[in-house]
Design an enzyme around this catalytic site. Structure first.
Site, PDB file in Angstrom:
ATOM      1  N   ARG A 185     -10.515  -0.169   7.748  1.00  0.00           N
ATOM      2  CA  ARG A 185     -10.101  -1.140   8.233  1.00  0.00           C
ATOM      3  C   ARG A 185     -10.812  -2.429   9.298  1.00  0.00           C
ATOM      4  NH1 ARG A 185      -3.597  -0.623   8.273  1.00  0.00           N
ATOM      5  NH2 ARG A 185      -2.843  -2.655   8.153  1.00  0.00           N
ATOM      6  N   ARG A 191       7.890 -10.720   2.810  1.00  0.00           N
ATOM      7  CA  ARG A 191       8.029  -9.278   2.410  1.00  0.00           C
ATOM      8  C   ARG A 191       8.138  -8.674   4.299  1.00  0.00           C
ATOM      9  NH1 ARG A 191       3.592  -7.033  -1.792  1.00  0.00           N
ATOM     10  NH2 ARG A 191       3.619  -8.222  -3.513  1.00  0.00           N
ATOM     11  N   ARG A 212      11.195  -2.200  11.742  1.00  0.00           N
ATOM     12  CA  ARG A 212       9.938  -1.381  11.684  1.00  0.00           C
ATOM     13  C   ARG A 212       9.828  -2.777  13.053  1.00  0.00           C
ATOM     14  NH1 ARG A 212       4.823  -0.302   7.890  1.00  0.00           N
ATOM     15  NH2 ARG A 212       3.215  -1.819   9.487  1.00  0.00           N
ATOM     16  N   ARG A 248      -0.907  -9.609  13.127  1.00  0.00           N
ATOM     17  CA  ARG A 248      -1.649  -9.187  12.435  1.00  0.00           C
ATOM     18  C   ARG A 248      -2.370  -9.422  10.780  1.00  0.00           C
ATOM     19  NH1 ARG A 248       3.684  -6.256  11.102  1.00  0.00           N
ATOM     20  NH2 ARG A 248       2.676  -4.790   9.482  1.00  0.00           N
ATOM     21  N   LYS A 296       0.476  -0.902  -0.173  1.00  0.00           N
ATOM     22  CA  LYS A 296       0.708   0.168   0.206  1.00  0.00           C
ATOM     23  C   LYS A 296       0.703   1.222   0.067  1.00  0.00           C
ATOM     24  CE  LYS A 296      -2.497  -1.281   3.182  1.00  0.00           C
ATOM     25  NZ  LYS A 296      -1.998  -2.379   4.544  1.00  0.00           N
TER      26      LYS A 296
HETATM   27  P1  ATP Z   1       1.287  -1.931   3.901  1.00  0.00           P
HETATM   28  O1  ATP Z   1       2.696  -2.343   4.583  1.00  0.00           O
HETATM   29  O2  ATP Z   1       0.096  -2.656   3.343  1.00  0.00           O
HETATM   30  O3  ATP Z   1       1.294  -0.700   3.521  1.00  0.00           O
HETATM   31  P2  ATP Z   1       1.031  -2.644   7.296  1.00  0.00           P
HETATM   32  O4  ATP Z   1      -0.177  -3.191   7.446  1.00  0.00           O
HETATM   33  O5  ATP Z   1       2.381  -3.109   7.737  1.00  0.00           O
HETATM   34  O6  ATP Z   1       0.649  -2.166   5.074  1.00  0.00           O
HETATM   35  P3  ATP Z   1       0.123  -0.273   8.541  1.00  0.00           P
HETATM   36  O7  ATP Z   1      -1.101   0.281   7.433  1.00  0.00           O
HETATM   37  O8  ATP Z   1       0.934   0.361   8.325  1.00  0.00           O
HETATM   38  O9  ATP Z   1       0.904  -1.330   8.112  1.00  0.00           O
HETATM   39  O10 ATP Z   1      -0.131  -0.086   9.497  1.00  0.00           O
HETATM   40  C1  ATP Z   1       0.814  -0.780  10.935  1.00  0.00           C
HETATM   41  C2  ATP Z   1      -0.305  -0.804  12.148  1.00  0.00           C
HETATM   42  O11 ATP Z   1      -1.042   0.439  12.687  1.00  0.00           O
HETATM   43  C3  ATP Z   1      -1.742  -2.148  11.972  1.00  0.00           C
HETATM   44  O12 ATP Z   1      -0.948  -3.336  11.617  1.00  0.00           O
HETATM   45  C4  ATP Z   1      -2.732  -1.656  13.163  1.00  0.00           C
HETATM   46  O13 ATP Z   1      -1.827  -1.950  14.186  1.00  0.00           O
HETATM   47  C5  ATP Z   1      -2.397   0.379  13.243  1.00  0.00           C
HETATM   48  N1  ATP Z   1      -3.404   1.165  12.183  1.00  0.00           N
HETATM   49  C6  ATP Z   1      -2.843   1.134  10.683  1.00  0.00           C
HETATM   50  N2  ATP Z   1      -4.479   1.840  10.519  1.00  0.00           N
HETATM   51  C7  ATP Z   1      -5.360   1.310  11.140  1.00  0.00           C
HETATM   52  C8  ATP Z   1      -6.548   1.139  11.275  1.00  0.00           C
HETATM   53  N3  ATP Z   1      -7.233   1.696  10.295  1.00  0.00           N
HETATM   54  N4  ATP Z   1      -7.761   0.869  12.336  1.00  0.00           N
HETATM   55  C9  ATP Z   1      -6.198   0.261  13.498  1.00  0.00           C
HETATM   56  N5  ATP Z   1      -5.382   0.375  13.522  1.00  0.00           N
HETATM   57  C10 ATP Z   1      -5.034   0.465  12.794  1.00  0.00           C
HETATM   58 MG    MG Z   2       2.011   1.161   4.970  1.00  0.00          MG
END
Ligand code: ATP
Ligand code: MG
Length: 198
Positions: free
Chosen positions: A90, A125, A135, A146, A14
């Site tokens: 989400r 990934r 991270r 997750r 994303k």
């Molecule tokens: P990507 O790698 O595709 O960008 P990702 O899941 O690794 O996605 P982030 O979108 O950055 O990473 O989200 C990281 C964390 O932040 C999530 O695991 C969650 O705990 C919290 N978070 C992010 N967005 C939301 C949301 N809309 N509602 C609740 N918690 C969220």
């Molecule tokens: Mg992200």
């Protein structure tokens, strides 16, 4: 105005595809994950709260997340041509809240881009990103949690947006450029929008 949701599992790309979309369509980027990580880095109260959920692989509570997005819409994102929502909504309640927030601002969701990537690839990934960037939530235990949370709470949104006719499925595996190409095609078909660059 064009508001796009970028949807997909953790590690689906994303953030990577958002960068291209901003560049090519002049949209404002709202990344829920980046907003939260910024608070954690700055050590704010919100950051401390967020960290207690994120480090366990849980979502932060809907009310809190929704109020953060509402605030962003009324400050940084105000008067922009359109927004790309990365990582939000989400959950179904978040999706309903977003529809409401946009409606009250005389706007709407115009397309939902779904980056579809198998779990094994997502895991690989994220493990790699954890090694390269440090991270904190990209460790084996949190990744597993997750993915579970994604399937239980987030994936139902796919059906939700399919029913609304807003969902654009995109194969999120392969080369970043090829994926972006599919996104551009999908957006053109769904909304008529053209990228400014080629
Ligand atoms: P990507 O790698 O595709 O960008 P990702 O899941 O690794 O996605 P982030 O979108 O950055 O990473 O989200 C990281 C964390 O932040 C999530 O695991 C969650 O705990 C919290 N978070 C992010 N967005 C939301 C949301 N809309 N509602 C609740 N918690 C969220
Ligand atoms: Mg992200």
């Amino acid at each position: 105005m064009m508001n796009i949701i970028l949807f997909g599992g953790p590690g689906s790309g994303k953030g990577t595809q958002s960068a291209r979309l901003i560049d090519n369509y002049g949209l404002y980027h709202i990344s829920s994950g980046e907003i939260l990580r910024d608070h954690i880095k700055r050590g704010t109260d919100l950051g401390r709260t967020a960290d207690s959920y994120i480090s366990k692989g849980h979502l932060i509570p809907d009310d809190l997340m929704i109020s953060i997005i509402e605030h962003t819409l009324d400050t940084e994102a105000k008067d922009k041509k359109g927004v790309i929502f990365d990582g939000f909504p989400r959950t179904i309640p978040q999706a309903e809240a977003l529809a409401d927030l946009l409606k009250r601002r005389n706007s709407d969701v115009h397309a939902v881009i779904g980056l579809e990537v198998p779990d094994e690839e997502l895991t690989a990934r994220m493990l790699n990103r954890g090694k390269e960037t440090g991270r904190a939530d990209d460790n084996p235990e949190t990744i597993e949690k997750r993915l579970k949370v994604y399937h239980e709470q987030t994936q139902p949104l796919r059906e939700h947006y399919i029913k609304k006719g807003q969902y654009i499925p995109i194969d999120g595996t392969g080369q970043v450029d090829d994926i972006f190409h599919s996104i551009r095609e999908g957006l053109r078909e769904k909304t008529g929008a053209e990228a400014s660059k080629s």
